[in-house]
Design a protein around this motif. Sequence first.
Motif, mmCIF file in Angstrom:
data_model
loop_
_atom_site.group_PDB
_atom_site.id
_atom_site.type_symbol
_atom_site.label_atom_id
_atom_site.label_comp_id
_atom_site.label_asym_id
_atom_site.label_seq_id
_atom_site.Cartn_x
_atom_site.Cartn_y
_atom_site.Cartn_z
ATOM 1 N N UNK A 147 45.704 34.007 39.707
ATOM 2 C CA UNK A 147 45.474 33.480 41.062
ATOM 3 C C UNK A 147 45.984 32.050 41.165
ATOM 4 N N UNK A 148 45.764 31.276 40.117
ATOM 5 C CA UNK A 148 46.228 29.885 40.156
ATOM 6 C C UNK A 148 47.759 29.824 40.267
ATOM 7 N N UNK A 149 48.461 30.698 39.553
ATOM 8 C CA UNK A 149 49.936 30.699 39.647
ATOM 9 C C UNK A 149 50.388 31.179 41.038
ATOM 10 N N UNK A 150 49.679 32.179 41.560
ATOM 11 C CA UNK A 150 50.040 32.664 42.908
ATOM 12 C C UNK A 150 49.877 31.538 43.930
ATOM 13 N N UNK A 151 48.769 30.794 43.805
ATOM 14 C CA UNK A 151 48.502 29.716 44.766
ATOM 15 C C UNK A 151 49.530 28.599 44.626
ATOM 16 N N UNK A 152 49.836 28.248 43.385
ATOM 17 C CA UNK A 152 50.784 27.139 43.213
ATOM 18 C C UNK A 152 52.182 27.522 43.685
ATOM 19 N N UNK A 199 52.482 29.110 46.483
ATOM 20 C CA UNK A 199 52.327 29.173 47.935
ATOM 21 C C UNK A 199 52.181 30.571 48.515
ATOM 22 N N UNK A 200 51.634 31.490 47.725
ATOM 23 C CA UNK A 200 51.521 32.879 48.209
ATOM 24 C C UNK A 200 50.224 33.121 48.974
ATOM 25 N N UNK A 201 50.279 34.040 49.938
ATOM 26 C CA UNK A 201 49.062 34.550 50.575
ATOM 27 C C UNK A 201 48.603 35.740 49.735
ATOM 28 N N UNK A 202 47.346 35.707 49.301
ATOM 29 C CA UNK A 202 46.874 36.766 48.393
ATOM 30 C C UNK A 202 46.007 37.769 49.146
ATOM 31 N N UNK A 203 46.368 39.030 49.033
ATOM 32 C CA UNK A 203 45.560 40.113 49.623
ATOM 33 C C UNK A 203 45.070 40.969 48.457
ATOM 34 N N UNK A 204 43.769 40.988 48.256
ATOM 35 C CA UNK A 204 43.249 41.681 47.064
ATOM 36 C C UNK A 204 43.015 43.164 47.326
ATOM 37 N N UNK A 205 43.347 43.960 46.329
ATOM 38 C CA UNK A 205 42.984 45.381 46.335
ATOM 39 C C UNK A 205 42.378 45.649 44.965
ATOM 40 N N UNK A 206 41.048 45.608 44.911
ATOM 41 C CA UNK A 206 40.387 45.740 43.601
ATOM 42 C C UNK A 206 39.696 47.098 43.470
ATOM 43 N N UNK A 207 39.200 47.330 42.260
ATOM 44 C CA UNK A 207 38.423 48.562 42.042
ATOM 45 C C UNK A 207 39.271 49.780 41.716
ATOM 46 N N UNK A 208 40.514 49.550 41.279
ATOM 47 C CA UNK A 208 41.306 50.719 40.861
ATOM 48 C C UNK A 208 40.641 51.289 39.612
ATOM 49 N N UNK A 209 40.285 52.548 39.689
ATOM 50 C CA UNK A 209 39.543 53.181 38.593
ATOM 51 C C UNK A 209 40.502 53.766 37.547
ATOM 52 N N UNK A 210 40.016 53.936 36.288
ATOM 53 C CA UNK A 210 40.847 54.673 35.335
ATOM 54 C C UNK A 210 41.125 56.059 35.933
ATOM 55 N N UNK A 211 42.320 56.563 35.807
ATOM 56 C CA UNK A 211 42.731 57.811 36.469
ATOM 57 C C UNK A 211 42.619 57.645 37.988
ATOM 58 N N UNK A 212 43.444 56.801 38.585
ATOM 59 C CA UNK A 212 43.299 56.482 40.011
ATOM 60 C C UNK A 212 43.353 57.712 40.928
#
Length: 391
Positions: free
Chosen positions: A53-58, A60-73
Amino acid sequence: MLGNFEYCNPTRIYFGQDALEGLNKELPLYGKNVMLVYGRDSIKKNGIYDKVVSILKSNGKNIFEDKGVMPNPTVEKLYEGCKIAKENNIDLILAVGGGSVCDYSKAVSVSAYSDSDPWEKYFIKMQDVDNKIIPVGCVLTMVGTGSEMNGGSVITNHSQKLKIGHVFGDNVFPKFSILNPMFTLTLPKYQMVSGIFDIMSHIMEQYFSGDDDNTSDYIMEGLMRSLVHSSKIAVENPQDYEARSNIMWTATMALNTLVAMGKTTDWEVHMIGQAIGAYTDATHGMTLSAVSMAYYRYIMNYGLHKFRRFAINVWNVEEKDKSDIEIANEGLDRMQAWMKQIGLVMNIKELGVRDEMLEGIVGATFIMQGGYKVLDKNDIMAILKTASEEL
Ligand code: NZQ
Ligand code: ZN
């Protein structure tokens, strides 16, 4: 004889303890909107999330999170990801995780702009991509699948009891992958050894196909020797950087399409493993280890010359005064001993397979044509029954 082939692998790899620096080189090549895809909480616990996240911010990116990808999506999760990607006009999907997160990100990349249902299009009808593809980059945290440098994407549909992979072309391969072995040191042992066997299975399922005089076979023997050697060290001391880094690169080499060149390739163990996965949601590499001994002993006599070579060149079996069958069997015995030594699951009951599931698993197993014996459904049932027994 080497078959004819066309080869291109466009994924740029950044490997080693400073590999994450590569993100600073890559991010300027893409637009502002980055979809950060990850699994559950491992990357927050081990600090990788904060670093990324720190590298993305430095940058200048806009971050859109998509979390919770499960094993065997799952396919439901895929639909969710497509919505996020499309609504936010995503320029780059950054997958931070294991094969599941990478596979899922590739699936979103080809599905977000698809007019038709992606499950039907890519996983049932196996159609090609004919729409916009969002570029994907990976920061790998779990070793095994090779997803970081290939076009594979495996999605599970629990309601249909199917787990299916689509191998996309090189336009879908990750544009870059960050491989820092240090990022894998927090993996639980179960995941580490599962990944190790996934690598072994990828190599074996390409090795046990076609004829013998093929450069790819010699490369694969080297990879298998390296894997067996490093795996024993890693199991004793999971913090051994040398072993873990060798395993990480072996995983990538095993399934970045290179060693498949000129081979027919088998993949029947993966087909059985995926069907087991569809019924149990078990850890991928363990679905392969649980059926492999039963499978290879079943087909050994159909490819005896190759099992003999495998025994000698990979497992150092002495040839003197032994028949081909004795040599081949000794090779498989040594492989079985290694599998037990590193702590793999050796039967399908341990993964939650019950007798009443067997018919369904046989039905969900795709039959492949490239191995030494083309199986029928009865063969698969026989293999599953053997794999149900304690070894
Ligand atoms: O969700 P989090 O919290 O991140 O935890 C994950 C997950 O529970 C954890 N993990 C990952 N990195 C970690 C970590 N825990 C601690 N420290 C870390 N550094 O590990 C668990 C398993 O992760 P997952 O991504 O599911 O494992 P794997 O890399 O084995 O991926 C499996 C998927 O890849 C598919 C499989 O079918 C399965 O769906 N495959 C993809 C292939 C391809 N693209 O070519 C080929 C393979 O044969 C395979 O089929
Ligand atoms: Zn695999």
